[in-house]
Design an enzyme around this catalytic site. Structure first.
Site, PDB file in Angstrom:
ATOM      1  N   ARG A  71       8.280 -19.904  -2.208  1.00  0.00           N
ATOM      2  CA  ARG A  71       7.592 -18.798  -2.890  1.00  0.00           C
ATOM      3  C   ARG A  71       6.131 -18.914  -2.532  1.00  0.00           C
ATOM      4  NH1 ARG A  71       5.004 -15.381  -5.282  1.00  0.00           N
ATOM      5  NH2 ARG A  71       5.675 -14.221  -7.117  1.00  0.00           N
ATOM      6  N   GLU A  79       9.071  -5.770  -5.653  1.00  0.00           N
ATOM      7  CA  GLU A  79      10.477  -6.169  -5.609  1.00  0.00           C
ATOM      8  C   GLU A  79      11.242  -5.222  -4.682  1.00  0.00           C
ATOM      9  OE1 GLU A  79      11.630  -8.928  -7.065  1.00  0.00           O
ATOM     10  OE2 GLU A  79       9.616  -9.322  -7.818  1.00  0.00           O
ATOM     11  N   ARG A 118      12.304 -23.248  -6.110  1.00  0.00           N
ATOM     12  CA  ARG A 118      11.690 -22.915  -4.818  1.00  0.00           C
ATOM     13  C   ARG A 118      10.421 -23.741  -4.621  1.00  0.00           C
ATOM     14  NH1 ARG A 118      11.320 -16.507  -5.891  1.00  0.00           N
ATOM     15  NH2 ARG A 118      10.227 -17.418  -7.664  1.00  0.00           N
TER      16      ARG A 118
END
Length: 189
Positions: A71, A79, A118
């Protein structure tokens, strides 16, 4: 001692040296190419290969033999459901990576991982451009920081100001209607 015994003694010494050398080579090879830990890549300057772009702020990289999701720190891209901007942000990130041969330098901040597991990182192109900043400055992401990961916050804010003033990307006339964070609240996973 006869010459046959001397030859056997020398032969055994060579065998020990060869065995020790083989163990050393295998150990070095394992450390370099075997199972890799995150700690090996925590230092700035580790080059990694990006294998996939998931969206405008998340990629997968190859660490040793392991695939890791990353990330990008300090930014929030639209999104994928925020059409057309989610897809455009993803394509823009792919374009930046293509120009860098999909090889990047990874830089970590304070926190190693987010709540989804992540890796959290800044990515740099091979020619030294901060990809996180490029996404914001080009108008394909907004500044989104979660302390203590704020190493490049000032640059990211300047980049967002640059994009907003010039009405680039999501800041343009037909720009993004809802910030990604607000969209996620309305459309939970």
């Amino acid at each position: 001692m006869c010459w046959i015994e001397e030859g056997l003694t020398v032969n055994r010494q060579y065998q020990r040296l060869i065995s020790a050398g083989a163990v050393f080579i295998v150990t070095v090879f394992y450390l370099l190419y075997g199972q890799t830990t995150d700690a090996a890549f925590r230092s700035s300057g580790a080059n990694v290969r990006v294998s996939r772009v998931h969206d405008g702020d998340t990629v997968s990289i190859i660490l040793g033999r392991k695939m890791e999701m990353v990330r990008l720190i300090g930014i929030d891209a639209p999104e994928m459901g925020q059409r057309p901007w989610g897809k455009m942000a993803k394509r823009h990130l792919e374009g930046i990576l293509a120009g860098s041969g999909w090889t990047v330098t990874i830089e970590f901040d304070v926190q190693e991982r987010d709540r989804y597991g992540r890796l959290l990182a800044y990515l740099w192109t091979v020619d030294g451009r901060l990809i996180n900043l490029e996404m914001v400055r080009d108008g394909y992401a907004v500044v989104y920081t979660i302390p203590p990961d704020i190493k490049h916050l000032d640059a990211l804010r300047e980049g967002q100001h640059f994009a907003r003033e010039r009405r680039l990307g999501i800041w343009g006339k037909k720009g993004l209607r809802e910030m990604p964070e607000a969209y996620r609240r309305q459309h939970p996973r």
